[in-house]
Design a protein around this motif. Structure first.
Motif, PDB file in Angstrom:
ATOM      1  N   LEU A 194     -46.206-106.057  19.067  1.00  0.00           N
ATOM      2  CA  LEU A 194     -45.453-105.943  17.821  1.00  0.00           C
ATOM      3  C   LEU A 194     -46.243-105.266  16.701  1.00  0.00           C
ATOM      4  O   LEU A 194     -45.745-104.333  16.060  1.00  0.00           O
ATOM      5  N   ILE A 195     -47.460-105.711  16.440  1.00  0.00           N
ATOM      6  CA  ILE A 195     -48.232-105.142  15.334  1.00  0.00           C
ATOM      7  C   ILE A 195     -48.463-103.645  15.505  1.00  0.00           C
ATOM      8  O   ILE A 195     -48.358-102.893  14.522  1.00  0.00           O
ATOM      9  N   PRO A 196     -48.771-103.142  16.702  1.00  0.00           N
ATOM     10  CA  PRO A 196     -48.978-101.699  16.826  1.00  0.00           C
ATOM     11  C   PRO A 196     -47.756-100.861  16.444  1.00  0.00           C
ATOM     12  O   PRO A 196     -47.907 -99.663  16.136  1.00  0.00           O
ATOM     13  N   MET A 197     -46.565-101.439  16.425  1.00  0.00           N
ATOM     14  CA  MET A 197     -45.377-100.706  15.986  1.00  0.00           C
ATOM     15  C   MET A 197     -45.214-100.717  14.471  1.00  0.00           C
ATOM     16  O   MET A 197     -44.418 -99.954  13.925  1.00  0.00           O
ATOM     17  N   ALA A 198     -45.944-101.587  13.777  1.00  0.00           N
ATOM     18  CA  ALA A 198     -45.648-101.890  12.372  1.00  0.00           C
ATOM     19  C   ALA A 198     -46.541-101.118  11.410  1.00  0.00           C
ATOM     20  O   ALA A 198     -47.744-100.947  11.640  1.00  0.00           O
ATOM     21  N   ASP A 199     -45.939-100.699  10.307  1.00  0.00           N
ATOM     22  CA  ASP A 199     -46.682-100.144   9.183  1.00  0.00           C
ATOM     23  C   ASP A 199     -47.044-101.240   8.183  1.00  0.00           C
ATOM     24  O   ASP A 199     -48.092-101.190   7.553  1.00  0.00           O
ATOM     25  N   VAL A 200     -46.158-102.204   8.035  1.00  0.00           N
ATOM     26  CA  VAL A 200     -46.396-103.327   7.135  1.00  0.00           C
ATOM     27  C   VAL A 200     -45.955-104.610   7.830  1.00  0.00           C
ATOM     28  O   VAL A 200     -44.959-104.624   8.562  1.00  0.00           O
TER      29      VAL A 200
END
Length: 345
Positions: A134-140
């Motif tokens: 999940l985090i690798p897809m996120a900008d914030v």
């Protein structure tokens, strides 16, 4: 996918539209040999653009964020989005179902187990999936917390110190945009340190904002209102919800946590009588409270003192306390024109 996570989902993170389903957390028990536990997930995507990962229920006894994200998940439709929203209102779903800080499956405190373990306990598997998928897809990343059963908090936002001046300024800007009355900078001293979701997000290059929205395992209407309004301001600023109506942010008092002296801990088991409330301004040497011993009525209460000056950020809720319990945490103002203090808090 090269990541050997054991969690899976029918949601296609790359498909446009609004999808509502769950992550499947494998859990084998006496009565369910090949079973899984649902972790609710809503993915709303429309074209290209930034991704926001919005999380609540990291601790199961913190409710403002769970409701705020559930409301947002129902309200927002795909045509309103430019980019992608990943919404998980009950991340540690076993703890949410039990109304507990930790999971009843393994006693795992999710926000102390990042980056997790793909082959570990259920809570470690959740942390690993968040970190590696999940985090690798996120900008914030926004992780909505409150004080849970043991603490009551002033409504506030929290960021870790930025690793560069530019990152630090971007994090302070997120706090101002969210618009909580208090925004504080802390490296996790006295808490999770490098084992939190925010630390994992920062390590992977995403901007991460954490909140504290109330506590006592109750629902703060003030905290809920700040969460809903603050999320919309952030999402509009990121360009994800460009056309949504928002209220301007109120001013945020920028503060920091100055190490272990900011905390007051119990050194005896007994009944805690506080001498200050959240939001109070206190000074070093001021009485913080007393520990009483009704099982030893001839014993004098132990008096506790604040070791530094500042604003009371949180206070213990249960009166019965044990040695090592946190009773208070203080925050101090970040001096104007002193970015170094914030950067190295």
């Amino acid at each position: 996918m090269s990541v050997q996570t054991r969690i899976w989902t029918p949601i296609d993170y790359h498909a446009d539209g609004k999808q509502s389903d769950c992550l499947r957390l494998p859990h084998s028990t006496d009565l369910s040999a090949y079973g899984w536990i649902p972790i609710p997930l809503v993915c709303i995507k429309n074209g290209s653009g930034p991704t926001a990962l919005l999380v609540a229920g990291n601790h199961g006894d913190e409710y403002e964020g769970q409701i705020a994200l559930s409301n947002l998940a129902r309200e927002i439709q795909a045509h309103q989005v430019s980019g992608r929203l990943l919404i998980l209102p009950a991340l540690n779903s076993p703890a949410v179902a039990a109304g507990r800080r930790v999971s009843p499956l393994d006693e795992g405190n999710l926000n102390r187990l990042f980056p997790g373990n793909a082959a570990g306990s259920p809570t470690e598997m959740i942390a690993h999936y968040v970190c590696e998928v999940l985090i690798p897809m996120a900008d914030v990343v926004v992780d909505l917390h409150s004080g849970g059963r043991s603490l009551d908090y002033v409504v506030s936002t929290l960021v870790r110190p930025g690793r560069t001046v530019d990152e630090h300024e971007a994090l302070l800007r997120l706090m101002r945009l969210f618009g909580a009355p208090i925004g504080f900078v802390s490296d996790g001293t006295g808490g999770g340190g490098l084992t939190t979701l925010a630390a994992a997000a920062q390590e992977r290059g995403a901007l991460a904002l954490t909140t504290e929205l109330g506590g006592g395992a109750t629902l703060s209407q003030e905290g809920l209102s700040f969460a809903e309004a603050g999320l919309k301001r952030l999402l509009k600023d990121q360009g994800i919800l460009r056309d949504i109506a928002i209220e301007p942010a109120s001013s945020t008092r920028l503060m920091t946590v100055k190490g272990h002296s900011a905390f007051v801990y119990a050194h005896d088991r007994g009944i805690f009588e506080p001498a200050a409330n959240i939001g109070d301004e206190v000074t070093k040497g001021q009485i913080a409270g007393r520990i009483h011993f009704p099982d030893l009525p001839a014993r004098e209460p132990v008096t506790l003192f604040f070791e530094s000056s500042g604003l009371v950020a949180c206070r213990r809720v249960p009166s019965l306390t044990d040695r090592g319990d946190c009773l208070f945490k203080l925050m101090a103002d970040i001096e104007a024109g002193s970015p170094g203090l914030a950067l190295h808090a």
